[in-house]
Each structure stands twice: as structure tokens, then as C-alpha cells.
Motif scaffolding. Sequence first.
Motif, PDB file in Angstrom:
ATOM      1  N   GLY A 193       0.797  -1.221   0.000  1.00  0.00           N
ATOM      2  CA  GLY A 193       0.000   0.000   0.000  1.00  0.00           C
ATOM      3  C   GLY A 193       0.826   1.265   0.000  1.00  0.00           C
ATOM      4  O   GLY A 193       1.977   1.284   0.450  1.00  0.00           O
ATOM      5  N   SER A 194       0.238   2.326  -0.493  1.00  0.00           N
ATOM      6  CA  SER A 194       0.886   3.636  -0.492  1.00  0.00           C
ATOM      7  C   SER A 194       1.002   4.167   0.933  1.00  0.00           C
ATOM      8  O   SER A 194       0.034   4.135   1.709  1.00  0.00           O
ATOM      9  CB  SER A 194       0.062   4.615  -1.336  1.00  0.00           C
ATOM     10  N   GLY A 195       2.194   4.630   1.274  1.00  0.00           N
ATOM     11  CA  GLY A 195       2.420   5.169   2.604  1.00  0.00           C
ATOM     12  C   GLY A 195       2.526   4.130   3.696  1.00  0.00           C
ATOM     13  O   GLY A 195       2.647   4.464   4.877  1.00  0.00           O
ATOM     14  N   LYS A 196       2.508   2.845   3.313  1.00  0.00           N
ATOM     15  CA  LYS A 196       2.581   1.770   4.295  1.00  0.00           C
ATOM     16  C   LYS A 196       4.029   1.372   4.562  1.00  0.00           C
ATOM     17  O   LYS A 196       4.888   1.485   3.698  1.00  0.00           O
ATOM     18  CB  LYS A 196       1.791   0.554   3.802  1.00  0.00           C
ATOM     19  N   TYR A 197       4.287   0.908   5.778  1.00  0.00           N
ATOM     20  CA  TYR A 197       5.620   0.518   6.197  1.00  0.00           C
ATOM     21  C   TYR A 197       5.801  -0.992   6.023  1.00  0.00           C
ATOM     22  O   TYR A 197       4.964  -1.774   6.490  1.00  0.00           O
ATOM     23  CB  TYR A 197       5.844   0.875   7.667  1.00  0.00           C
ATOM     24  N   PHE A 198       6.893  -1.383   5.369  1.00  0.00           N
ATOM     25  CA  PHE A 198       7.180  -2.815   5.234  1.00  0.00           C
ATOM     26  C   PHE A 198       7.240  -3.485   6.603  1.00  0.00           C
ATOM     27  O   PHE A 198       6.862  -4.644   6.750  1.00  0.00           O
ATOM     28  CB  PHE A 198       8.507  -3.015   4.496  1.00  0.00           C
ATOM     29  N   ARG A 199       7.691  -2.761   7.611  1.00  0.00           N
ATOM     30  CA  ARG A 199       7.788  -3.302   8.961  1.00  0.00           C
ATOM     31  C   ARG A 199       6.440  -3.781   9.473  1.00  0.00           C
ATOM     32  O   ARG A 199       6.362  -4.740  10.248  1.00  0.00           O
ATOM     33  CB  ARG A 199       8.341  -2.223   9.906  1.00  0.00           C
ATOM     34  N   ASN A 200       5.372  -3.133   9.024  1.00  0.00           N
ATOM     35  CA  ASN A 200       4.051  -3.421   9.576  1.00  0.00           C
ATOM     36  C   ASN A 200       3.271  -4.483   8.812  1.00  0.00           C
ATOM     37  O   ASN A 200       2.187  -4.876   9.259  1.00  0.00           O
ATOM     38  CB  ASN A 200       3.217  -2.137   9.619  1.00  0.00           C
ATOM     39  N   VAL A 201       3.802  -4.939   7.675  1.00  0.00           N
ATOM     40  CA  VAL A 201       3.048  -5.896   6.853  1.00  0.00           C
ATOM     41  C   VAL A 201       2.737  -7.166   7.628  1.00  0.00           C
ATOM     42  O   VAL A 201       1.601  -7.640   7.640  1.00  0.00           O
ATOM     43  CB  VAL A 201       3.809  -6.212   5.547  1.00  0.00           C
ATOM     44  N   GLU A 202       3.743  -7.726   8.302  1.00  0.00           N
ATOM     45  CA  GLU A 202       3.521  -8.984   9.027  1.00  0.00           C
ATOM     46  C   GLU A 202       2.655  -8.787  10.266  1.00  0.00           C
ATOM     47  O   GLU A 202       2.108  -9.748  10.799  1.00  0.00           O
ATOM     48  CB  GLU A 202       4.856  -9.610   9.423  1.00  0.00           C
ATOM     49  N   LEU A 203       2.504  -7.539  10.718  1.00  0.00           N
ATOM     50  CA  LEU A 203       1.710  -7.263  11.908  1.00  0.00           C
ATOM     51  C   LEU A 203       0.218  -7.131  11.593  1.00  0.00           C
ATOM     52  O   LEU A 203      -0.633  -7.460  12.418  1.00  0.00           O
ATOM     53  CB  LEU A 203       2.205  -5.985  12.591  1.00  0.00           C
ATOM     54  N   ASP A 204      -0.093  -6.637  10.387  1.00  0.00           N
ATOM     55  CA  ASP A 204      -1.490  -6.479   9.977  1.00  0.00           C
ATOM     56  C   ASP A 204      -1.530  -6.495   8.455  1.00  0.00           C
ATOM     57  O   ASP A 204      -1.472  -5.443   7.802  1.00  0.00           O
ATOM     58  CB  ASP A 204      -2.072  -5.174  10.520  1.00  0.00           C
ATOM     59  N   GLU A 205      -1.627  -7.685   7.889  1.00  0.00           N
ATOM     60  CA  GLU A 205      -1.544  -7.839   6.443  1.00  0.00           C
ATOM     61  C   GLU A 205      -2.640  -7.061   5.718  1.00  0.00           C
ATOM     62  O   GLU A 205      -2.367  -6.345   4.750  1.00  0.00           O
ATOM     63  CB  GLU A 205      -1.624  -9.315   6.049  1.00  0.00           C
ATOM     64  N   GLU A 206      -3.880  -7.172   6.172  1.00  0.00           N
ATOM     65  CA  GLU A 206      -4.994  -6.578   5.439  1.00  0.00           C
ATOM     66  C   GLU A 206      -4.977  -5.047   5.444  1.00  0.00           C
ATOM     67  O   GLU A 206      -5.595  -4.418   4.593  1.00  0.00           O
ATOM     68  CB  GLU A 206      -6.323  -7.081   5.996  1.00  0.00           C
ATOM     69  N   ALA A 207      -4.250  -4.455   6.392  1.00  0.00           N
ATOM     70  CA  ALA A 207      -4.151  -2.997   6.430  1.00  0.00           C
ATOM     71  C   ALA A 207      -3.042  -2.476   5.529  1.00  0.00           C
ATOM     72  O   ALA A 207      -3.069  -1.307   5.121  1.00  0.00           O
ATOM     73  CB  ALA A 207      -3.905  -2.527   7.865  1.00  0.00           C
ATOM     74  N   ASN A 208      -2.079  -3.329   5.199  1.00  0.00           N
ATOM     75  CA  ASN A 208      -0.876  -2.856   4.517  1.00  0.00           C
ATOM     76  C   ASN A 208      -0.667  -3.395   3.114  1.00  0.00           C
ATOM     77  O   ASN A 208       0.132  -2.847   2.359  1.00  0.00           O
ATOM     78  CB  ASN A 208       0.346  -3.209   5.371  1.00  0.00           C
ATOM     79  N   ILE A 209      -1.343  -4.480   2.763  1.00  0.00           N
ATOM     80  CA  ILE A 209      -1.250  -5.038   1.420  1.00  0.00           C
ATOM     81  C   ILE A 209      -2.662  -5.335   0.912  1.00  0.00           C
ATOM     82  O   ILE A 209      -3.619  -5.343   1.685  1.00  0.00           O
ATOM     83  CB  ILE A 209      -0.386  -6.318   1.363  1.00  0.00           C
ATOM     84  N   GLY A 210      -2.776  -5.564  -0.399  1.00  0.00           N
ATOM     85  CA  GLY A 210      -4.093  -5.863  -0.949  1.00  0.00           C
ATOM     86  C   GLY A 210      -3.978  -6.509  -2.313  1.00  0.00           C
ATOM     87  O   GLY A 210      -2.896  -6.589  -2.899  1.00  0.00           O
TER      88      GLY A 210
END
Length: 272
Positions: free
Chosen positions: A73-90
Motif C-alpha cells: 500500500g501507499s504510505g505503508k511501512y514494510f515493517r508493519n506488513v507482518e503485523l497487519d496484512e490486510e491494512a498494509n497489502i491488498g
Amino acid sequence: MNVLEQEFIKGFVRMCSDGFAQGWHERNGGNLTYRMKDEDIESVKNAFSYQRDWYPIQTEVPYLKGEYFLVTGSGKYFRNVELDEEANIGIVEIDETGTKYRIVWGLKNGAVPTSELPSHLMNHEIKKLVTHGEHRVIYHCHATNVIALTFVLPLKDEIFTRELWEMATECPVVFPRGVGVVPWMVPGGKEIAVATSQLMKKYDVAIWAHHGIFCSGADFDLTFGLAHTVEKSAEILVKMLSMSSTKLQTITSDNFRDLAKAFQVTLPEEFL
């Protein structure tokens, strides 16, 4: 079946975490996209929602019509992907004209795909055509030593390729076609997307001056491994240049030719 339990999702998330662990994704830097296989789509399509609007891609990718992509996602942190997938990738779907996309899964709470989506999709289209569908992953990261070299080496394909090849014997085997170099351009726009797509007809790696690496591969391991190898070679070169501007010994052109013969790869003479 749980979307997050699918192997392609796990591989995508792991690559995001591995890139962050390398230090290549400060803040919201970098982006990753994956062109899904039919079996991937089949395994998660029951979780898709088609209620969201279509949005213009800002470019045309007719050879990707009807394809689905897993994206950061735009403005999303790679660090946070594994913490909340649905908020950061799609997952996004490309329409039948190749000019619009819509989100069908993930990127919740109003999130949108990476701002580099036009660059990614234009290059996915090129790599789909030139590799006959083999390449599915496009990865952009802020590899520290590669960026440093763009301040001190001429921004020429043959110079970057030869210098990186010389730093580690495996390099000509891992990226035998060499690397291309894009001069500094505003990120996220059509100009850099077009310039990169021209290089991607020939190379699997484009170095964005003062910005990072943009690369393509068949799967997550090969694509991450490609970026990792380029950056490791750049690190060796940075260290070598910090010790001396003169090489007392190196891998010669004939050495490279012997290496190519032994590993059955073709190395363009323009880099030798």
C-alpha cells in the motif's frame, strides 16, 4: 479457506519482512507487487469483494487486462506488513481495457496501492511479454550501497555492470544480462515508468540513481536474491573504494569468459 494461510501470501509477507531486516525500507520506502497465478486466484476468490470503485492506473497495460496483483500500500511501512496484512497489502484487479484497477481484497480503512503502481504495472507487462509469462514479481527497495555508488560512478549501464560483476564471482551468473541505470527522475510518475520499462526489455535490474533498485524475477526467492546479490556486490565495491581507488588485482575479461563457459551463461561482450 483463510487468505492469510495461502503460500503466495506468506511468501509476499516474508519478502517484505526480509527487506525491512536488511535496512532497505526505512519509513514507508519501497514497494512490492506480484502477478497472481490462476491457482492463487482460485484459492482466495471467495474472499474477494467487487464493491469498490475503479480507478485510473495513469497508464495503459492492455496485456495485463483481467490480471490480479498482490500489492503493497501507499504510505505503508514494510515493517508493519507482518503485523497487519490486510491494512498494509491488498489484491487489485485490472479491468478489460488495461487502464483501470479496483481493490478486491485488503488495503482496508481507505488504503490505496503503492504510488509506484504505474511503474510496476508497465514493467510487469514488459516482463510478462519478454519472459513469456515467467516473471511475476517486481520489487523496489532503497539498497544503501547501490544508492551510494550512484553518486560516484558514471550513470552508465556498462560501468555499473562491470564494476558489480568484478566484486563477486557469482554476480555474472546471477545477473548475466547486466544492470541498467536510470538517471534521477521524480518517483511515481510516468516518465520514470517509461524509462525503466525500456531497460527492462534487456535487463532484470534497473538502478534508479540516488533512489535504489528496481528488479524483476520469476518468484519471491529469485527476485529478493537478485536484489540481495546486487546490493552485496555494491557493499564490497564501497568498501574497496574506501580502502583504495586502485585495484591491485581483479577478475579479468578472459576470466569472465571462462566463467560463462563453465556455468553455461552468455555474458554480453559490451560489458567485457
